[in-house]
Design a protein around this motif. Structure first.
Motif, PDB file in Angstrom:
ATOM      1  N   ASN A   1       0.831  -1.192   0.000  1.00  0.00           N
ATOM      2  CA  ASN A   1       0.000   0.000   0.000  1.00  0.00           C
ATOM      3  C   ASN A   1       0.872   1.251   0.000  1.00  0.00           C
ATOM      4  OD1 ASN A   1      -1.685   2.175   0.690  1.00  0.00           O
ATOM      5  ND2 ASN A   1      -3.119   0.811   1.740  1.00  0.00           N
ATOM      6  N   LYS A   2       0.867   1.994  -1.113  1.00  0.00           N
ATOM      7  CA  LYS A   2       1.734   3.158  -1.228  1.00  0.00           C
ATOM      8  C   LYS A   2       1.391   4.234  -0.200  1.00  0.00           C
ATOM      9  CE  LYS A   2       2.849   2.554  -6.122  1.00  0.00           C
ATOM     10  NZ  LYS A   2       2.807   3.153  -7.471  1.00  0.00           N
ATOM     11  N   LEU A   3       0.107   4.359   0.129  1.00  0.00           N
ATOM     12  CA  LEU A   3      -0.296   5.345   1.128  1.00  0.00           C
ATOM     13  C   LEU A   3       0.292   4.981   2.487  1.00  0.00           C
ATOM     14  CD1 LEU A   3      -4.047   5.939   0.185  1.00  0.00           C
ATOM     15  CD2 LEU A   3      -2.103   7.449  -0.248  1.00  0.00           C
ATOM     16  N   PHE A   4       0.333   3.685   2.747  1.00  0.00           N
ATOM     17  CA  PHE A   4       0.871   3.221   4.015  1.00  0.00           C
ATOM     18  C   PHE A   4       2.357   3.548   4.105  1.00  0.00           C
ATOM     19  CE2 PHE A   4       2.107  -0.316   6.994  1.00  0.00           C
ATOM     20  CZ  PHE A   4       1.446   0.229   8.089  1.00  0.00           C
ATOM     21  N   VAL A   5       3.079   3.344   2.997  1.00  0.00           N
ATOM     22  CA  VAL A   5       4.496   3.666   2.952  1.00  0.00           C
ATOM     23  C   VAL A   5       4.690   5.164   3.162  1.00  0.00           C
ATOM     24  CG1 VAL A   5       6.561   3.689   1.520  1.00  0.00           C
ATOM     25  CG2 VAL A   5       5.046   1.707   1.473  1.00  0.00           C
ATOM     26  N   SER A   6       3.852   5.949   2.555  1.00  0.00           N
ATOM     27  CA  SER A   6       3.944   7.399   2.700  1.00  0.00           C
ATOM     28  C   SER A   6       3.759   7.817   4.152  1.00  0.00           C
ATOM     29  CB  SER A   6       2.883   8.089   1.836  1.00  0.00           C
ATOM     30  OG  SER A   6       3.096   7.800   0.479  1.00  0.00           O
ATOM     31  N   LYS A   7       2.847   7.145   4.836  1.00  0.00           N
ATOM     32  CA  LYS A   7       2.616   7.441   6.253  1.00  0.00           C
ATOM     33  C   LYS A   7       3.872   7.153   7.064  1.00  0.00           C
ATOM     34  CE  LYS A   7      -0.155   6.043  10.249  1.00  0.00           C
ATOM     35  NZ  LYS A   7      -1.157   5.093  10.767  1.00  0.00           N
ATOM     36  N   TYR A   8       4.525   6.063   6.741  1.00  0.00           N
ATOM     37  CA  TYR A   8       5.770   5.718   7.435  1.00  0.00           C
ATOM     38  C   TYR A   8       6.795   6.835   7.254  1.00  0.00           C
ATOM     39  CZ  TYR A   8       5.065   0.875   8.947  1.00  0.00           C
ATOM     40  OH  TYR A   8       4.665  -0.252   9.611  1.00  0.00           O
ATOM     41  N   LEU A   9       6.951   7.259   6.005  1.00  0.00           N
ATOM     42  CA  LEU A   9       7.991   8.228   5.698  1.00  0.00           C
ATOM     43  C   LEU A   9       7.719   9.591   6.333  1.00  0.00           C
ATOM     44  CD1 LEU A   9       8.730   7.330   1.971  1.00  0.00           C
ATOM     45  CD2 LEU A   9       9.942   6.617   4.026  1.00  0.00           C
ATOM     46  N   LEU A  10       6.473   9.862   6.693  1.00  0.00           N
ATOM     47  CA  LEU A  10       6.157  11.100   7.395  1.00  0.00           C
ATOM     48  C   LEU A  10       6.653  11.065   8.835  1.00  0.00           C
ATOM     49  CD1 LEU A  10       2.512  11.928   6.195  1.00  0.00           C
ATOM     50  CD2 LEU A  10       4.594  13.235   5.719  1.00  0.00           C
ATOM     51  N   GLU A  11       6.620   9.898   9.438  1.00  0.00           N
ATOM     52  CA  GLU A  11       6.997   9.760  10.843  1.00  0.00           C
ATOM     53  C   GLU A  11       8.471   9.437  11.042  1.00  0.00           C
ATOM     54  OE1 GLU A  11       5.164  10.513  13.269  1.00  0.00           O
ATOM     55  OE2 GLU A  11       3.200  10.654  12.325  1.00  0.00           O
ATOM     56  N   LEU A  12       9.068   8.725  10.093  1.00  0.00           N
ATOM     57  CA  LEU A  12      10.473   8.344  10.218  1.00  0.00           C
ATOM     58  C   LEU A  12      11.378   9.527   9.865  1.00  0.00           C
ATOM     59  CD1 LEU A  12      10.363   4.824   8.528  1.00  0.00           C
ATOM     60  CD2 LEU A  12      10.449   5.332  10.968  1.00  0.00           C
ATOM     61  N   PRO A  13      12.619   9.521  10.352  1.00  0.00           N
ATOM     62  CA  PRO A  13      13.555  10.598   9.990  1.00  0.00           C
ATOM     63  C   PRO A  13      13.729  10.667   8.477  1.00  0.00           C
ATOM     64  CG  PRO A  13      14.471   9.219  11.727  1.00  0.00           C
ATOM     65  CD  PRO A  13      13.241   8.526  11.237  1.00  0.00           C
ATOM     66  N   LYS A  14      13.795  11.870   7.958  1.00  0.00           N
ATOM     67  CA  LYS A  14      13.962  12.028   6.515  1.00  0.00           C
ATOM     68  C   LYS A  14      15.333  11.486   6.092  1.00  0.00           C
ATOM     69  CE  LYS A  14      10.956  16.062   6.103  1.00  0.00           C
ATOM     70  NZ  LYS A  14       9.850  15.238   5.622  1.00  0.00           N
ATOM     71  N   LYS A  15      15.351  10.934   4.896  1.00  0.00           N
ATOM     72  CA  LYS A  15      16.560  10.342   4.350  1.00  0.00           C
ATOM     73  C   LYS A  15      17.721  11.337   4.365  1.00  0.00           C
ATOM     74  CE  LYS A  15      18.133   7.949   0.164  1.00  0.00           C
ATOM     75  NZ  LYS A  15      17.699   7.362  -1.132  1.00  0.00           N
ATOM     76  N   GLU A  16      17.449  12.564   3.946  1.00  0.00           N
ATOM     77  CA  GLU A  16      18.493  13.588   3.867  1.00  0.00           C
ATOM     78  C   GLU A  16      19.056  13.903   5.260  1.00  0.00           C
ATOM     79  OE1 GLU A  16      15.951  13.538   0.441  1.00  0.00           O
ATOM     80  OE2 GLU A  16      15.467  13.856   2.580  1.00  0.00           O
ATOM     81  N   LEU A  17      18.180  13.865   6.266  1.00  0.00           N
ATOM     82  CA  LEU A  17      18.594  14.166   7.633  1.00  0.00           C
ATOM     83  C   LEU A  17      19.534  13.076   8.163  1.00  0.00           C
ATOM     84  CD1 LEU A  17      18.099  16.298   9.829  1.00  0.00           C
ATOM     85  CD2 LEU A  17      16.242  14.871  10.691  1.00  0.00           C
ATOM     86  N   LEU A  18      19.195  11.832   7.867  1.00  0.00           N
ATOM     87  CA  LEU A  18      20.050  10.722   8.298  1.00  0.00           C
ATOM     88  C   LEU A  18      21.400  10.757   7.590  1.00  0.00           C
ATOM     89  CD1 LEU A  18      17.409   7.845   8.408  1.00  0.00           C
ATOM     90  CD2 LEU A  18      18.720   8.699  10.359  1.00  0.00           C
TER      91      LEU A  18
END
Length: 379
Positions: free
Chosen positions: A349-366
């Motif tokens: 579910n792409k929406l589900f993945v998007s929800k994850y990425l909102l809560e997890l640290p951004k790739k650029e930040l890591l």
């Protein structure tokens, strides 16, 4: 004696006694494991109440021995295999430990023990698949030159000649466990058998092989468990990796995104092999586990494949009915650059993945965090 000579003398003395200590720990661990295997086989054959346990013997043993670190159901089977595949070790025990661990009772008869050969090894490369030589490695060299972690790898090889080939190559080349595993997976034995010049292949292989050091034994997971010490330090490969994980752990917890630290160097069993996950968090907002793997090396497909394996393991064995799917974060370093990959196996579910990425640290930040840490380390 000048100052430089003093420093060198102290360093050499330390190295000598560190090697002695490592060898002593390894010999004791190896002999303990072999003896446990012997006791199990002896009980299966002659135990007064063996019929009571039957197929449940290993389960019951694991339960009763759970206070001993590193002795679980899987390892008990390994110890039994160790005894059955290496009966010649009885010679070392009877020579060095008298009858302390091998009672003189008529029921305690060591099966098929072979007298160890006194001669040294043949050259690596001359023991090839075409050879019919049945010569064994001298038992003392097996005990003192190979760690039990090496032996764990060798136990998976049931063919005697093939196993002897790797024993000789490993001892001659003082291979690390990682190198032994790599050579087995690269079919070195089979390639040597097909080679018209196995000595040349042997020389090339040994020149490139990763060598073991005394600290490898001291930092072995099995040695730490045997001594009752914390495993954490045994599986972190370098000071850089340790420092990065220390800071990364704090960084993730301070982000305010619902991370709760569950474990560091989480030990899991997949198939016949133990693995260690660098950091395991539970995310209270996403209601899922977040697995973080740090690799101080260039990115390769094995890294992301390994992380996906961990994610799938959690999905199959750890995830509760009300949990959301586990997500993995792979951090790879290469000098002063960083790469971050997310493992989202099973998240269709792409929406589900998007929800994850909102809560997890951004790739650029890591990536910025890792790069900054590397720059501080290298400055």
């Amino acid at each position: 004696m000048n100052f430089e000579r003093l420093v060198k003398t102290i360093s050499n003395t330390h190295g000598h006694f560190q090697q002695q200590a490592a060898r002593a720990v390894n010999v004791s661990l190896t002999l303990r494991n072999w003896l446990i295997g012997f006791y199990i086989v002896e009980f299966e054959l002659h135990g007064e109440d063996r019929s009571v346990y039957g197929d449940k013997l290993f389960d019951e043993l694991a339960k009763r021995l759970k206070s001993i670190k590193g002795v679980d159901r899987r390892s008990l089977y390994r110890f039994k295999d160790f005894y059955l595949l290496y009966p010649q070790i009885s010679n070392y025990i009877t020579d060095n430990q008298s009858a302390l661990f091998l009672p003189a009772s008529s029921t305690y008869q060591i099966m098929g023990s072979a007298t160890p050969q006194k001669e040294d090894f043949q050259k690596v490369g001359s023991v090839t698949p075409q050879s019919q030589n049945k010569k064994q490695v001298p038992v003392e060299k097996l005990i003192t030159c190979l760690s039990y972690t090496h032996i764990e790898q060798l136990l998976q090889i049931k063919d005697l000649l093939k196993r002897t080939f790797y024993e000789i190559a490993c001892i001659k080349g003082t291979w690390s466990v990682k190198e032994l595993k790599r050579q087995i997976n690269s079919l070195y034995y089979e390639r040597s058998g097909l080679s018209t010049k196995p000595e040349m292949l042997s020389q090339s292989t040994q020149q490139k092989a990763e060598k073991a050091s005394s600290s490898d034994i001291v930092k072995s997971v099995y040695a730490f468990e045997f001594l009752g010490l914390k495993v954490k330090n045994a599986v972190e490969e370098s000071d850089l990796e340790t420092a990065l994980l220390d800071h990364l752990q704090d960084f993730m917890l301070e982000m305010g995104h619902g991370f709760c630290l569950e474990a560091r160097q989480k030990k899991i069993l997949i198939g016949d092999e133990y693995f260690f996950i660098d950091l395991v968090f539970y995310h209270r907002i996403l209601k899922c586990h977040v697995l973080v793997e740090l690799k101080v090396e260039d990115f390769n497909h094995y890294n992301i494949g390994q992380l996906n394996t961990y994610v799938n393991y959690y999905k199959a064995h750890v995830m509760q009915a009300d949990d959301n799917p586990t997500v993995g974060i792979l951090l790879v370093t290469n000098k002063n650059t960083a790469l971050v990959e997310f493992a989202t196996t099973g998240m269709d579910n792409k929406l589900f993945v998007s929800k994850y990425l909102l809560e997890l640290p951004k790739k650029e930040l890591l990536e910025a965090f890792i790069t900054n840490e590397l720059q501080k380390w290298n400055s």
